[in-house]
Design an enzyme around this catalytic site. Sequence first.
Site, PDB file in Angstrom:
ATOM      1  N   GLU A  43       4.331 -16.555  36.654  1.00 41.62           N
ATOM      2  CA  GLU A  43       3.174 -16.306  35.782  1.00 41.62           C
ATOM      3  C   GLU A  43       1.831 -16.530  36.468  1.00 41.62           C
ATOM      4  OE1 GLU A  43       3.457 -18.439  32.084  1.00 41.62           O
ATOM      5  OE2 GLU A  43       5.310 -17.435  31.505  1.00 41.62           O
ATOM      6  N   GLU A  49      12.206 -15.892  30.851  1.00 42.17           N
ATOM      7  CA  GLU A  49      11.810 -16.907  29.868  1.00 42.17           C
ATOM      8  C   GLU A  49      11.643 -16.240  28.514  1.00 42.17           C
ATOM      9  OE1 GLU A  49       8.494 -19.492  30.668  1.00 42.17           O
ATOM     10  OE2 GLU A  49       9.005 -19.682  32.791  1.00 42.17           O
TER      11      GLU A  49
HETATM   12  C1  FCB Z   1       5.682 -20.544  30.228  1.00 38.14           C
HETATM   13  C2  FCB Z   1       5.918 -21.395  31.455  1.00 38.14           C
HETATM   14  C3  FCB Z   1       6.996 -22.428  31.270  1.00 38.14           C
HETATM   15  C4  FCB Z   1       6.899 -23.091  29.909  1.00 38.14           C
HETATM   16  C5  FCB Z   1       6.863 -22.044  28.822  1.00 38.14           C
HETATM   17  C6  FCB Z   1       6.837 -22.605  27.427  1.00 38.14           C
HETATM   18  O1  FCB Z   1       4.408 -20.013  30.269  1.00 38.14           O
HETATM   19  O2  FCB Z   1       6.262 -20.584  32.550  1.00 38.14           O
HETATM   20  O3  FCB Z   1       6.903 -23.363  32.309  1.00 38.14           O
HETATM   21  O4  FCB Z   1       5.798 -23.892  29.861  1.00 38.14           O
HETATM   22  O5  FCB Z   1       5.735 -21.217  29.007  1.00 38.14           O
END
Ligand code: FCB
Length: 499
Positions: A224, A406
């Site tokens: 990210e 994620e």
């Molecule tokens: C993302 C991050 C991860 C965690 C989630 C909730 O942006 O990559 O580390 O904090 O959010």
Amino acid sequence: MSVLTRRHLLRRATLSASAVPAGPLSTSTAAADVADAPLAGRDADSEADDERRTAPETQLGLRFPDGFGWGAATSAYQIEGAAKDDGRGESVWDTFSHTPGRVRGGDTGDIAADHYHRYVEDLDLMKDLGLRTYRFSISWPRIQADGTGAPNQRGLDFYRRLVDGLNDRGIAPMATLFHWDLPQSLQDVGGWESRDVAYRFADYAEAIFEALGASVPVWLTINEPKTVVQNGYLQGHHAPGLREPDAAYLVAHHLQLAHGLAVRALRATGSDSRIGPALNLHPCYPADDTAPGALEATRLYDGYENRLYLDSIFKGAYPADVLADLGPESRMVRGVRDGDLAIISSPVDLLAVQYYTPIYVTPDGGTVRRWPTSEAGWQQIFPDGMYDILTRVTRDYGDVPLTVTENGLPTPDRLDGDGTVDDVGRIAFLREHLAAAHRAISDGVPLESYHVWSLMDNFEWNEGYEQRWGLIYIDFPTQRRVPKRSAHWYRRVIADNTV
Ligand code: FCB
């Protein structure tokens, strides 16, 4: 800098102050609601029948392709702890979390989930869940305490043990090279504002590939980059805690340069492993598409959220509208050198998508909320956004294989007296998002795997330990691990390959 850009800087703040009030978790599983509703005048057996029929565990009958990669994700600073063990140096997150007032409750990652010492137990829990893939990150300051020079063998040994433990258990390792824990010494010489740091990252990546390359089938470069830009350099609520818009987009460029250099470093080793970026993408919609200017504002917003990171990697050019909005005198535009985009667009093998929330844009470049938010005020719960972002990426950027690295939800979990954790809201959330992912696959999206954020409760950055995102509950005072109801559900999903 335009009004839209200034608006953009205030995005998170606006999101949390916008019009639509947060409600309870909404899912199309009327199931959860029905199961909770009082059933006056019915006998216990029929109540139990209803519960069984309507429980969020009830399968939707959506079968995933054979060999689909069911996974879960974590990151080093959020779970490892052992902040001073085996020659680990300090990262910007050590500095940030130890600065009073920066993290809720003064929490730090010093101990976190103590995974550095308990990784064998954690590997066994993963095996028990049936995970096929596990995404974790490597801590740069464990490998190079001050960000340069010969790698620290004790740091490499930890990841060697972890990777071997995964492979022994039939779980494919997926390693992220950088999940925000920049060595503090590199921050001291300018951090990601310094072009040189991108080259230091390439050296670090090379050392990792040499030590672990053959045992890790999938590498992710930078987690990210946008969050570093927005939270670290615009809003300042993540490390390094700055509010410097002009620096922010130069940082965006250097992070992407670092990504491209790492891709080239892997290729130079002759490795067969695959590599790609990990981007958090947000589908952007006009808040009111009949309002004049709504589509233009949404398009520019999308440029800052998505195309700035996708076009550079997949098309070899930054989006013209974003560059124009930043202006020719911005540090970023002045910082792009001949040949940089060729490095950034070095061919990748896959794209890792992280999906949490949609964004609704107003004609003046602000945002409003449309859907209930989770405990994380920035997260609106909108499963269809998963479908929209996956299909959009395939439509606009071609057939590159996708993995979701994620997706998840914080819920107010507690360990009940009987030793269980009833996180039914997480099951409903995951089920709906997986249904959307399944629909995208049916419509031709080459999605090969999916990772729940997160395997276990952890240090959620500036929120500390307050938000619990894990499938596995961590009782932080004792470090006891307890698989939540969602973990039991996920185990069955994996075993049946069906949601
Ligand atoms: C993302 C991050 C991860 C965690 C989630 C909730 O942006 O990559 O580390 O904090 O959010």
